[in-house]
Design a protein around this motif. Structure first.
Motif, PDB file in Angstrom:
ATOM      1  N   ALA A 279      95.038  41.820 -11.996  1.00  0.00           N
ATOM      2  CA  ALA A 279      96.058  41.191 -11.154  1.00  0.00           C
ATOM      3  C   ALA A 279      97.071  42.210 -10.657  1.00  0.00           C
ATOM      4  O   ALA A 279      97.433  42.229  -9.474  1.00  0.00           O
ATOM      5  CB  ALA A 279      96.755  40.074 -11.933  1.00  0.00           C
ATOM      6  N   ALA A 282      95.413  44.513  -8.113  1.00  0.00           N
ATOM      7  CA  ALA A 282      95.149  43.825  -6.839  1.00  0.00           C
ATOM      8  C   ALA A 282      96.417  43.702  -6.012  1.00  0.00           C
ATOM      9  O   ALA A 282      96.413  43.945  -4.797  1.00  0.00           O
ATOM     10  CB  ALA A 282      94.550  42.446  -7.110  1.00  0.00           C
ATOM     11  N   SER A 295      90.782  41.870  -7.586  1.00  0.00           N
ATOM     12  CA  SER A 295      90.861  40.425  -7.803  1.00  0.00           C
ATOM     13  C   SER A 295      89.642  39.929  -8.569  1.00  0.00           C
ATOM     14  O   SER A 295      89.755  39.068  -9.448  1.00  0.00           O
ATOM     15  CB  SER A 295      90.974  39.704  -6.453  1.00  0.00           C
ATOM     16  OG  SER A 295      90.846  38.313  -6.605  1.00  0.00           O
ATOM     17  N   LYS A 329      85.561  34.407  -2.500  1.00  0.00           N
ATOM     18  CA  LYS A 329      85.612  35.863  -2.483  1.00  0.00           C
ATOM     19  C   LYS A 329      84.565  36.437  -1.525  1.00  0.00           C
ATOM     20  O   LYS A 329      84.843  37.417  -0.807  1.00  0.00           O
ATOM     21  CB  LYS A 329      85.390  36.400  -3.906  1.00  0.00           C
ATOM     22  CG  LYS A 329      85.502  37.917  -4.062  1.00  0.00           C
ATOM     23  CD  LYS A 329      86.886  38.410  -3.728  1.00  0.00           C
ATOM     24  CE  LYS A 329      87.913  37.866  -4.670  1.00  0.00           C
ATOM     25  NZ  LYS A 329      87.751  38.307  -6.059  1.00  0.00           N
ATOM     26  N   THR A 407      96.922  37.262  -7.649  1.00  0.00           N
ATOM     27  CA  THR A 407      95.778  37.784  -6.880  1.00  0.00           C
ATOM     28  C   THR A 407      95.641  37.066  -5.534  1.00  0.00           C
ATOM     29  O   THR A 407      95.445  37.710  -4.498  1.00  0.00           O
ATOM     30  CB  THR A 407      94.477  37.639  -7.682  1.00  0.00           C
ATOM     31  OG1 THR A 407      94.322  36.281  -8.115  1.00  0.00           O
ATOM     32  CG2 THR A 407      94.484  38.535  -8.899  1.00  0.00           C
TER      33      THR A 407
END
Length: 577
Positions: A279, A282, A295, A329, A407
């Protein structure tokens, strides 16, 4: 039917490789797409036909293909994401050699085999096929030094993990005389786990955790994502890294969980550490592909925390969260690839306000980022909420909310800057890699979005949405989790030893608490993004600067961390056991 899931992509890869020089590019792409579509259809059939197939009919020394709800579902997810990767590549690359679809097909075969086979050594073989092809895909642009460096780092770290895993398999085989998971479980049943078993189990776990990019085995992942072609990033983050979590969960639930009870505590510690590191890294990135890669590392940590609960709810939550993560993602990586195609950059600062004419892509980017945070009714929301509730711990629920919000907030911040010109460009930081002056992956800049690429993005977002609103899907995942969490059930399925236990099926549906937790996470992510956009960032503190320096890009450093992590993981299991 189970064997076809591997045979089809292997045969198609051989066909394309044999005739690639003679066939036009579009025909090669079509052959690959048809093969993967066949795998997708076969996976749908497999979902309704749980059971075991013994290659050659040899139950004693043969290779078992084990199809249950989780392995069948992952086979379907692998085929769908591979189809999206090839569909995106169809209109994304102007020219691509025939060996690109060959590598994609071989990668699919390796991932599918890893999911379906029921013995440790064949899992290792598929793991190595996945790894070897992954090296080649990462370094596909072999003329670029950064691409070669990323592939080299990928290859060295994953190979070291593989050597450790093979050593662990050898120790377990020496102890039990078995390689099959079910047979190994029978051989170890009723006996306390001695040091050989614990060390062997730990080494196999480390091999799978390297692929899952759990800290401190994670360093290679962002370097690989930064240079790999965009469709490859979809497969790396969407399914390859989560397969490492699957591998650890499979051997734990099927064999070693009852023998090494401390493993749940170790998974918890490892998961919390991984989520926190991912986290922070990212949020402090400006290179979009690195941001998304970190992430993925953070979410791998959350998956481990969910599995550490040791209950069916945690397994179901992790499975649903994994599906939502794969869709959201994957879409974000493909959208980032389009930005690279249009503007020749993946730098959040350099792209500030440059994509304001791509409003539709901007909406999809923000939507996918919100889905990553658990926006209802996306399946990531119900999966995250179920995983949170499975921990029965307020601090861990807070961890899920904070990590998901940070994130997703980083991605929202980037999307609002790039597509809407909101806020101000962030200041430069020498510790952070920029994404400026990236070489486009197509021969010339895009004038408009390729329709096949747009279709792949819509399919991925639709995957995350549809699985969250169709009750039959979430209920099926609940049943699959109940079967997956039972070692006795696995033995009954593979060997027919004893009756299958009646495992309690968790209730998987939207309810008041899941909606509240999801809304809280999405709201926090929005606040994080808006604060980052409108307040001048300070120079990073010493702790964050040190964290960035640890991610040095030097493969020797990463190998040292791998050794340290292995010693800590195995040592903790030995001491706690």
């Amino acid at each position: 039917m189970a064997a076809l899931a591997i045979v089809i992509p292997l045969l198609a890869a051989c066909l394309v490789l044999a005739f690639g020089r003679l066939l036009p590019r579009r025909l090669i792409d079509l052959v690959a797409l048809v093969a993967v579509a066949g795998c997708l259809a076969n996976a749908v059939v497999l979902l309704g036909s749980a059971g075991v197939t013994w290659i050659g009919g040899w139950r004693v020394v043969g290779i078992a293909f084990v199809v249950d709800g989780v392995s069948g579902g992952l086979t379907l997810l692998i085929a769908l994401l591979t189809l999206c990767a090839l569909l995106f590549a169809w209109g994304y690359f102007d020219t691509v050699e025939a060996h690109f679809p060959v590598l994609i097909l071989l990668f699919q075969a390796g991932m599918t085999g890893f999911v379906l086979v029921g013995d440790l050594f064949t899992m290792f073989v598929c793991f190595e096929l996945m790894g070897a092809v992954g090296y080649a895909l990462t370094g596909y642009k072999v003329e670029e030094p950064d691409s070669v460096q990323g592939a080299f780092t990928f290859g060295v770290i994953n190979s070291l993990g593989a050597y450790l895993g093979l050593t662990g398999i050898a120790l377990l085989y020496a102890k039990t005389g078995q390689l099959g998971l079910a047979q190994m479980g029978v051989a170890l049943a009723g006996h306390p786990a001695d040091r050989v078993v614990v060390v062997g189990f730990a080494l196999v776990c480390v091999a799978w955790l390297v692929k899952a990019a759990a800290a401190p085995f994670h360093f290679w992942l962002a370097d690989a994502h930064a240079v790999a072609p965009t469709p490859v990033c979809l497969l790396f983050s969407g399914v390859m890294a989560p397969l490492g979590i699957y591998g650890v969960a499979r051997i734990s639930s099927a064999v070693f969980g009852p023998l090494v009870p401390a493993v749940h505590t170790v998974f918890l510690i490892l998961g919390v550490f991984t989520a926190a590191v991912g986290a922070v890294m990212a949020f402090t990135q400006r290179h979009l592909k690195r941001m998304l890669a970190y992430s993925t590392i953070a979410h791998s940590g959350l998956f481990l925390v969910a599995l550490s609960s040791g209950n069916v709810e945690g397994i179901a939550g992790a499975a649903l969260y994994l599906i939502g993560h794969a869709g959201a993602k994957g879409a974000l990586f493909l959208l980032t690839g389009l930005l690279l195609g249009f503007h020749g950059s993946v730098d959040e600062n350099g792209l500030f306000g440059k994509a304001t004419r791509h409003r539709v892509l901007g909406v999809l980017f923000v939507l996918a980022a919100s889905a990553l945070a658990g926006l209802p009714p996306f399946v990531s929301g119900i999966g995250k909420s179920l995983a949170e509730e499975s921990t029965h711990s307020i601090p861990l629920i807070v961890l899920f909310i904070v990590v998901s919000a940070v994130t997703a907030g980083a991605v929202l911040r980037a999307g609002l800057r790039i597509f809407w010109g909101v806020g101000k460009p962030a200041g430069s930081d020498q510790e952070v890699t920029s994404g400026e002056h990236e070489l486009p992956e197509s021969d010339r800049p895009f004038r408009r979005t390729p329709m096949t690429a747009f279709a792949a993005i819509v399919i991925l977002i639709g995957l995350s949405l549809a699985t969250g609103v169709i009750p039959a899907v979430t209920e099926a995942v609940g049943r699959a989790a109940a079967e997956f969490g039972s070692s006795a059930g696995y033995l009954a399925l593979v060997l027919g030893v004893g009756p299958e236990p009646d495992a309690a099926v968790p209730e998987v549906h939207w309810h008041g608490s899941s909606l509240l937790l999801s809304a809280l996470t999405v709201g926090t992510a929005a606040v994080v993004a808006l604060v980052a956009l409108h307040f001048k960032p300070r120079q990073p503190g010493k702790a964050i600067a040190v964290l960035h320096r640890v991610h040095s890009g030097r493969v020797g450093d990463y190998a040292a961390w791998l050794v340290v992590g292995t010693l800590l993981f195995a040592g903790t299991l030995l001491v706690a056991g």
